[in-house]
Design a protein around this motif. Structure first.
Motif, PDB file in Angstrom:
ATOM      1  N   LEU A   1       0.918  -1.130   0.041  1.00 21.60           N
ATOM      2  CA  LEU A   1      -0.225   0.006  -0.149  1.00 21.60           C
ATOM      3  C   LEU A   1       0.785   1.449   0.233  1.00 21.60           C
ATOM      4  O   LEU A   1       1.711   1.680   0.964  1.00 21.60           O
ATOM      5  N   ASN A   2       0.896   1.913  -1.098  1.00 20.59           N
ATOM      6  CA  ASN A   2       1.594   3.262  -1.057  1.00 20.59           C
ATOM      7  C   ASN A   2       3.118   3.065  -0.896  1.00 20.59           C
ATOM      8  O   ASN A   2       3.697   4.160  -0.398  1.00 20.59           O
ATOM      9  N   THR A   3       3.630   2.024  -0.980  1.00 21.85           N
ATOM     10  CA  THR A   3       5.018   1.667  -0.611  1.00 21.85           C
ATOM     11  C   THR A   3       5.627   1.007  -1.623  1.00 21.85           C
ATOM     12  O   THR A   3       5.068   0.112  -2.530  1.00 21.85           O
TER      13      THR A   3
ATOM     14  N   SER B   1       5.821  -4.184  -8.656  1.00 23.53           N
ATOM     15  CA  SER B   1       4.435  -3.458  -8.741  1.00 23.53           C
ATOM     16  C   SER B   1       3.878  -3.355  -7.220  1.00 23.53           C
ATOM     17  O   SER B   1       4.100  -4.194  -6.268  1.00 23.53           O
ATOM     18  N   THR B   2       3.168  -2.213  -7.018  1.00 22.24           N
ATOM     19  CA  THR B   2       2.330  -2.163  -5.785  1.00 22.24           C
ATOM     20  C   THR B   2       0.800  -2.041  -6.394  1.00 22.24           C
ATOM     21  O   THR B   2       0.438  -1.100  -6.968  1.00 22.24           O
ATOM     22  N   SER B   3      -0.010  -3.042  -5.687  1.00 20.11           N
ATOM     23  CA  SER B   3      -1.365  -2.967  -6.045  1.00 20.11           C
ATOM     24  C   SER B   3      -2.365  -2.148  -5.086  1.00 20.11           C
ATOM     25  O   SER B   3      -3.631  -1.905  -5.677  1.00 20.11           O
ATOM     26  N   ASN B   4      -2.053  -1.674  -3.936  1.00 21.25           N
ATOM     27  CA  ASN B   4      -2.847  -0.939  -3.140  1.00 21.25           C
ATOM     28  C   ASN B   4      -4.049  -1.735  -3.131  1.00 21.25           C
ATOM     29  O   ASN B   4      -5.089  -1.241  -2.495  1.00 21.25           O
ATOM     30  N   GLY B   5      -4.092  -3.111  -3.084  1.00 18.99           N
ATOM     31  CA  GLY B   5      -5.367  -3.985  -2.573  1.00 18.99           C
ATOM     32  C   GLY B   5      -6.491  -3.770  -3.540  1.00 18.99           C
ATOM     33  O   GLY B   5      -7.411  -4.048  -3.352  1.00 18.99           O
TER      34      GLY B   5
ATOM     35  N   ASP C   1      -2.534  -4.091 -12.568  1.00 16.07           N
ATOM     36  CA  ASP C   1      -1.346  -4.279 -13.246  1.00 16.07           C
ATOM     37  C   ASP C   1      -0.669  -2.945 -13.502  1.00 16.07           C
ATOM     38  O   ASP C   1      -0.083  -2.442 -14.613  1.00 16.07           O
ATOM     39  N   ALA C   2      -0.299  -2.301 -12.453  1.00 19.62           N
ATOM     40  CA  ALA C   2       0.461  -1.325 -12.327  1.00 19.62           C
ATOM     41  C   ALA C   2       1.790  -1.474 -12.660  1.00 19.62           C
ATOM     42  O   ALA C   2       2.337  -2.384 -12.524  1.00 19.62           O
ATOM     43  N   PRO C   3       2.586  -0.337 -13.352  1.00 15.87           N
ATOM     44  CA  PRO C   3       3.780  -0.598 -13.713  1.00 15.87           C
ATOM     45  C   PRO C   3       4.730  -0.832 -12.759  1.00 15.87           C
ATOM     46  O   PRO C   3       4.455  -0.208 -11.590  1.00 15.87           O
ATOM     47  N   PRO C   4       5.993  -1.568 -12.775  1.00 19.62           N
ATOM     48  CA  PRO C   4       6.760  -1.600 -11.666  1.00 19.62           C
ATOM     49  C   PRO C   4       7.278  -0.099 -11.566  1.00 19.62           C
ATOM     50  O   PRO C   4       7.622   0.918 -12.211  1.00 19.62           O
ATOM     51  N   ALA C   5       7.823  -0.042 -10.078  1.00 19.87           N
ATOM     52  CA  ALA C   5       7.908   1.305  -9.578  1.00 19.87           C
ATOM     53  C   ALA C   5       9.496   1.566  -9.957  1.00 19.87           C
ATOM     54  O   ALA C   5      10.548   0.667 -10.223  1.00 19.87           O
ATOM     55  N   GLU C   6       9.642   2.868 -10.145  1.00 14.15           N
ATOM     56  CA  GLU C   6      10.880   3.396 -10.741  1.00 14.15           C
ATOM     57  C   GLU C   6      12.002   3.322  -9.451  1.00 14.15           C
ATOM     58  O   GLU C   6      13.073   3.590  -9.743  1.00 14.15           O
TER      59      GLU C   6
END
Length: 523
Positions: A126-128, A134-138, A144-149
């Motif tokens: 969650l927001n981390t 990826s982070t889904s925030n549940g 399918d959010a892109p990987p964090a930079e």
């Protein structure tokens, strides 16, 4: 990523006196701390031996050369494979990330460095962020959010202290409720009773620690989301002061400071260890908490002195205390008196409508912003196929919020904070239950139900905790009781802004007086 160095990351833990360690029932013993693991490299670390170690003992074993970080990671992954199908606490494994991090440290010769050297940890989903994952925030909208930079600043600090992130833990959609159940990831079970909730929104982290997958897991708290799962799962859960830990990069406060991050853990010394590693101003942030006089680990060895303790019995939602919670509160009062503290009843002069109204306005606006940002990326509006029922109601309400209402909510944060700080002119700490009710059965409180039903069932869980999120003060849940049917019961202590040191000194005294580390859920 460049970041300000955390202030006072503590002296070497190997020099720390073991008074509270031994009383807490940890496996550490002086002179050959973990000598029975001498053959671990050849035979592998057994599950029972792994379960006997908290993060402090793990790190000391790594630094002494009696274990290797790969041993601990392998044991954590094996434990996860064995118990996660039952508790459903870990929703993403990042084994490749963890092994790449280990390989980098091996090449650099830094495997045994840092106060968290080799400790396997899990991150709340969650927001981390963890770079490349990826982070889904549940939420199905973020599936399918892109990987964090970039990696979140707090997690980067844990890594620099030697920790090894290897996966993420479940959260309800956007952390909006006090249980961890979502349409995306299903139900997270309480290891003490698999039919019951692990709490929320850091329920996945709490369940993972209570199930023995890791000794410590990252958690966040925007309305009780560290303290409630800690109470339900028999753990230590400290919500730090506003701005004590970093929220970046990219933004420097969560929901006007209502949301902060730390960990849930089995042992108090692990909580102190991770707070030492994570706390301190972040580069670029206009906000920070008072600097430390000593490390938090050192504070555990200091006596709290004779404290003036206020007792708050009444939940701000009006929910009555269940008998097991009322009994644990009375037991805690007796323990405090026996330890020489003064105890006095207190009725808080807080308007619940102002408190919950301001909190709801701020968190609703944050929710709206997160959803709008995602909609822009996707090029479409969120629908009922993306968001759960209660989330949709929150979004609709937030859409009607005016700028004036948001500004007045921020003013209410300041008013409530000032009112609470005045209480600490009279008292050193405030004692209350964490929740008015015991952990609910799975399915009773979800985001996929009518609003009125959701609101009714939520009343018993967040009536004590939201106050510290709005006021900004630190508050800690300690596992000080159990119900007749064996469910954990936590009690909460709140201190003045920047008063984590006093909370930890008192908590250490309580832990030594009645140790809780040996109490474990049995799967």
């Amino acid at each position: 990523m460049t970041d300000a160095t955390p202030a006072s990351t503590s002296a070497s833990q190997t020099d720390w006196p073991r008074r509270s360690v031994l009383k807490a029932g940890a496996v550490a013993v002086g002179g050959g701390l973990l000598g029975r693991f001498a053959d671990a490299r050849a035979a592998g670390l057994s599950d029972s031996d792994y379960q006997g170690l908290d993060a402090w003992a793990m790190s000391e074993a790594i630094r002494s050369g009696e274990l290797q970080a790969a041993d601990l990671l392998a044991a954590a992954l094996a434990r996860c494979q064995a118990v996660n199908p039952k508790v459903k606490a870990v929703n993403m494994l990042h084994e490749d990330y963890a092994r790449a991090l280990l390989a980098q440290r091996r090449v650099a010769g830094t495997e045994t460095q840092g106060t968290l050297a080799g400790v396997p940890v899990l991150i709340k989903d969650l927001n981390t962020y963890l770079q490349g994952t990826s982070t889904s925030n549940g939420c199905r909208l973020f599936k399918d959010a892109p990987p964090a930079e970039r990696t979140s600043t707090l997690i980067s600090r844990y890594e620099r202290a030697g920790a090894i992130p290897f996966g993420k833990t479940t959260s309800p959609e956007f952390g909006l409720t006090t249980t961890t159940e979502s349409m995306l990831w299903g139900q997270t079970c309480n290891p003490w009773n698999l039919a019951m909730s692990a709490g929320g929104s850091s329920g996945g982290s709490a369940a993972a620690v209570a199930a023995g997958i890791v000794p410590v897991a990252h958690a966040t708290d925007g309305g009780g989301s560290i303290r409630i799962p800690a109470s339900y799962c028999g753990l230590v859960g400290l919500k730090p002061s506003r701005y004590r830990t970093p929220s970046g990069p990219g933004h420097f406060e969560g929901s006007f400071g209502a949301s902060v991050a730390n960990v849930v853990s089995r042992s108090l010394r692990d909580t102190a260890l991770f707070l030492d590693a994570g706390q301190g101003r972040e580069l670029g942030s206009a906000y920070w908490s008072p600097p430390l006089l000593r490390s938090y680990v050192e504070e555990l060895q200091r006596e709290p002195g004779k404290l003036r303790v206020a007792v708050v019995r009444q939940s701000l939602t009006g929910a009555p205390l269940e008998p097991a919670i009322a009994a644990t509160l009375e037991q805690t009062i007796k323990q405090l008196l026996a330890l020489g503290h003064e105890v006095e009843e207190l009725k808080l002069n807080i308007d619940p409508r102002q408190l919950f109204g301001a909190h709801g306005t701020v968190l609703g606006t944050a929710l709206r912003t997160a959803i709008r940002d995602r909609e822009q990326v996707l090029g479409r509006a969120a629908t009922a196929q993306d968001l759960e029922k209660v989330t949709l109601v929150n979004l609709q309400r937030a859409q009607a919020t005016t700028g004036e209402e948001l500004y007045r909510a921020r003013q209410s944060f300041e008013t409530v904070g000032a009112t609470m700080e005045q209480q600490f002119e009279r008292f050193d700490v405030i004692l209350s239950p964490v929740t008015a009710s015991l952990t609910p059965q799975l399915g009773l409180l979800t985001l996929d139900q009518p609003w009125d039903s959701y609101a009714h069932h939520a009343m018993g869980s967040a009536g004590f905790t939201v106050l510290a999120n709005v006021s900004g003060q630190p508050a800690i849940s300690l596992p000080l009781g159990q119900s007749d049917n064996g469910l954990p019961v936590g009690m909460m202590f709140t201190a003045r802004l920047g008063g984590e040191d006093g909370l930890l000194r008192l908590a250490s005294q309580l832990e030594q007086d009645r140790p809780w580390v040996a109490r474990r859920a049995v799967l």
